[in-house]
Write a protein that holds these residues in place. Structure first.
Motif, mmCIF file in Angstrom:
data_model
loop_
_atom_site.group_PDB
_atom_site.id
_atom_site.type_symbol
_atom_site.label_atom_id
_atom_site.label_comp_id
_atom_site.label_asym_id
_atom_site.label_seq_id
_atom_site.Cartn_x
_atom_site.Cartn_y
_atom_site.Cartn_z
ATOM 1 N N ASP A 76 30.711 3.111 -21.411
ATOM 2 C CA ASP A 76 29.688 2.550 -20.525
ATOM 3 C C ASP A 76 28.371 3.298 -20.704
ATOM 4 N N ILE A 77 28.475 4.608 -20.834
ATOM 5 C CA ILE A 77 27.278 5.449 -20.941
ATOM 6 C C ILE A 77 26.492 5.099 -22.202
ATOM 7 N N ILE A 78 27.209 4.883 -23.292
ATOM 8 C CA ILE A 78 26.555 4.525 -24.551
ATOM 9 C C ILE A 78 25.868 3.171 -24.422
ATOM 10 N N ALA A 79 26.566 2.202 -23.828
ATOM 11 C CA ALA A 79 26.014 0.853 -23.685
ATOM 12 C C ALA A 79 24.782 0.842 -22.780
ATOM 13 N N ILE A 80 24.885 1.470 -21.612
ATOM 14 C CA ILE A 80 23.761 1.486 -20.677
ATOM 15 C C ILE A 80 22.585 2.283 -21.252
ATOM 16 N N GLY A 81 22.893 3.437 -21.824
ATOM 17 C CA GLY A 81 21.848 4.293 -22.371
ATOM 18 C C GLY A 81 21.106 3.672 -23.536
ATOM 19 N N VAL A 222 29.620 -6.394 -24.905
ATOM 20 C CA VAL A 222 29.415 -5.762 -23.602
ATOM 21 C C VAL A 222 28.167 -6.361 -22.954
ATOM 22 N N THR A 223 28.280 -6.689 -21.697
ATOM 23 C CA THR A 223 27.114 -7.157 -20.945
ATOM 24 C C THR A 223 26.719 -6.105 -19.914
ATOM 25 N N VAL A 224 25.438 -5.777 -19.903
ATOM 26 C CA VAL A 224 24.862 -4.870 -18.911
ATOM 27 C C VAL A 224 23.923 -5.714 -18.055
#
Length: 269
Positions: A76-81, A222-224
């Protein structure tokens, strides 16, 4: 897997060799563009991990923002960041992991010790100071990760504590913005409940198992999704706002898992 191995050796490792000392200097000097290098790191991390990230909405502007999110995996951290500059709030144990500790420091990660009452106060102060500087902070409000099919109750303690810390830092208002992360497809096909174990990090798995599953697995969509922000100011019930954010994240996650789209309200900022 061959592509990822070659990418790691010839792109990712050389990048880390260069950027770690550079980012350490940038953080030490407190330069305003500190977030540029972490964002590059996360974007390369998405390529290495096989994450295809889609963004819905955007981070709220106009006042300091606390993003309250569900939590499925360390990925999650990689995707959001990779899509927005943020500071993360992480559990204290993460600060003890080799390499991760270094990278977390370089992104100004705030660590919370959930085993001590005093830990909440120190964490809230650090969050408040970060937001008062204009940085956006991500709080995984469930307090733990889950498999990605539902949302656990959000904890409002840190939200309220962050509000008091913001007031102490001189800011009277803060945005509380729901943030939903959903893993919707693997290799272009809808992800099944059984396949979610290849992404999610639950208590039955060790960190090594979770890392191995993600690295050896196929490409993951992945969807953010950034939801509708609410203003938390003096006198406003933080439990009510936290619950509203929880409900929006839950509705958005269900919609993304079922149809791949989000409710109209969650797409507006």
């Amino acid at each position: 897997m061959i592509f990822r191995s070659l990418f790691f050796i010839f792109v990712f490792v050389p990048f880390l060799i260069v950027i770690i000392p550079l980012q350490a200097l940038i953080v030490r000097l407190r330069l305003p563009f500190w977030y540029a290098v972490p964002r590059m790191f996360h974007r390369l991390g998405c390529v290495f991990l096989g994450l295809r990230v889609r963004v819905v909405g955007e981070v709220a502007t106009g006042r300091p923002t606390l993003l309250v999110s569900n939590h499925i995996s360390w990925a999650d951290i990689i995707a959001i960041g990779s899509v927005t500059p943020v500071i993360f709030v992480a559990k204290r144990e993460v600060s003890e992991w080799p390499f991760v500790r270094i990278m977390a420091y370089l992104q100004k990660t705030v660590f919370v010790d959930r085993t001590r009452r005093s830990g909440t106060g120190r964490t809230a102060k650090a969050m408040g100071q970060a937001m008062a500087r204009g940085d956006n902070v991500v709080l995984f409000a469930e307090g733990q990760s889950d498999i990605g099919t539902h949302v656990l109750p959000f904890r409002s303690a840190l939200v309220g504590a962050a509000q008091h810390a913001m007031e102490a830092a001189g800011a009277k208002e803060v945005n509380i913005q729901p943030l939903t992360i959903a893993y919707t497809k693997m290799q272009g096909l809808p992800i099944s409940r059984n396949e979610r174990s290849l992404v999610s990090w639950d208590k039955s798995k060790s960190v090594k198992q979770n890392i191995r599953h993600i690295l050896s697995g196929p490409v993951k969509d992945v969807t953010v999704a950034f939801g509708t922000p609410q203003v938390l100011r003096e006198g406003v019930d933080r439990k009510t706002i936290t619950k509203a954010a929880e409900n929006e994240v839950r509705a958005t996650l269900v919609a993304l898992n079922r149809t791949g789209s989000v409710p109209v309200k969650s797409a507006q900022v």
